[in-house]
Write a protein that holds these residues in place. Structure first.
Motif, PDB file in Angstrom:
ATOM      1  N   ILE A  74       0.844  -1.200   0.000  1.00 22.23           N
ATOM      2  CA  ILE A  74       0.000   0.000   0.000  1.00 22.23           C
ATOM      3  C   ILE A  74       0.875   1.245   0.000  1.00 22.23           C
ATOM      4  O   ILE A  74       0.602   2.215  -0.735  1.00 22.23           O
ATOM      5  N   GLU A  75       1.938   1.218   0.796  1.00 19.72           N
ATOM      6  CA  GLU A  75       2.847   2.359   0.840  1.00 19.72           C
ATOM      7  C   GLU A  75       3.538   2.585  -0.498  1.00 19.72           C
ATOM      8  O   GLU A  75       3.645   3.704  -0.987  1.00 19.72           O
ATOM      9  N   GLU A  76       3.978   1.506  -1.142  1.00 14.53           N
ATOM     10  CA  GLU A  76       4.614   1.621  -2.455  1.00 14.53           C
ATOM     11  C   GLU A  76       3.644   2.145  -3.508  1.00 14.53           C
ATOM     12  O   GLU A  76       4.021   2.942  -4.361  1.00 14.53           O
ATOM     13  N   ALA A  77       2.404   1.697  -3.433  1.00  9.91           N
ATOM     14  CA  ALA A  77       1.395   2.169  -4.388  1.00  9.91           C
ATOM     15  C   ALA A  77       1.110   3.650  -4.191  1.00  9.91           C
ATOM     16  O   ALA A  77       0.938   4.388  -5.158  1.00  9.91           O
ATOM     17  N   ALA A  78       1.106   4.094  -2.939  1.00 12.07           N
ATOM     18  CA  ALA A  78       0.866   5.512  -2.664  1.00 12.07           C
ATOM     19  C   ALA A  78       2.027   6.368  -3.158  1.00 12.07           C
ATOM     20  O   ALA A  78       1.817   7.478  -3.653  1.00 12.07           O
ATOM     21  N   LEU A  79       3.248   5.859  -3.041  1.00 12.58           N
ATOM     22  CA  LEU A  79       4.403   6.605  -3.502  1.00 12.58           C
ATOM     23  C   LEU A  79       4.477   6.659  -5.028  1.00 12.58           C
ATOM     24  O   LEU A  79       4.996   7.609  -5.598  1.00 12.58           O
ATOM     25  N   ALA A  80       3.951   5.619  -5.672  1.00 10.45           N
ATOM     26  CA  ALA A  80       3.983   5.562  -7.130  1.00 10.45           C
ATOM     27  C   ALA A  80       3.009   6.548  -7.760  1.00 10.45           C
ATOM     28  O   ALA A  80       3.192   6.946  -8.922  1.00 10.45           O
ATOM     29  N   VAL A  81       2.003   6.965  -7.044  1.00 12.90           N
ATOM     30  CA  VAL A  81       0.997   7.884  -7.600  1.00 12.90           C
ATOM     31  C   VAL A  81       1.469   9.268  -7.565  1.00 12.90           C
ATOM     32  O   VAL A  81       2.193   9.961  -7.509  1.00 12.90           O
TER      33      VAL A  81
END
Length: 81
Positions: A74-81
């Motif tokens: 979830i953290e990686e997905a948030a950083l990718a956005v």
């Protein structure tokens, strides 16, 4: 856990308990053919079901490692956005 999910899990676990008791009795001789509880472990959670009389206790527990992996994703997905 939402009520609908709990009811769904309960239905599936009762069916699993009934089938496991049936097939264990067919496969093994007395006195080793009784099922007291069932423990299932997956990558994401652990489920323990115990039956006594007309009552069934079901415990679900999320695997701490799976929780950490999910939080990281979830953290990686948030950083990718």
């Amino acid at each position: 856990m939402p009520y609908a999910t709990a009811v769904h899990h309960a239905s599936l676990v009762l069916d699993l308990c009934a089938k496991s008791k049936k097939y264990i009795k067919e496969l093994f001789d007395q006195p080793d053919n009784d099922v007291d509880n069932i423990r299932l472990r997956t990558d994401e959670y652990e489920l323990i079901a115990a039956q006594h009389g007309h009552f069934t206790l079901v415990v679900t527990q999320e695997d701490p490692k799976a929780a950490a992996r999910n939080a990281l994703l979830i953290e990686e997905a948030a950083l990718a956005v």
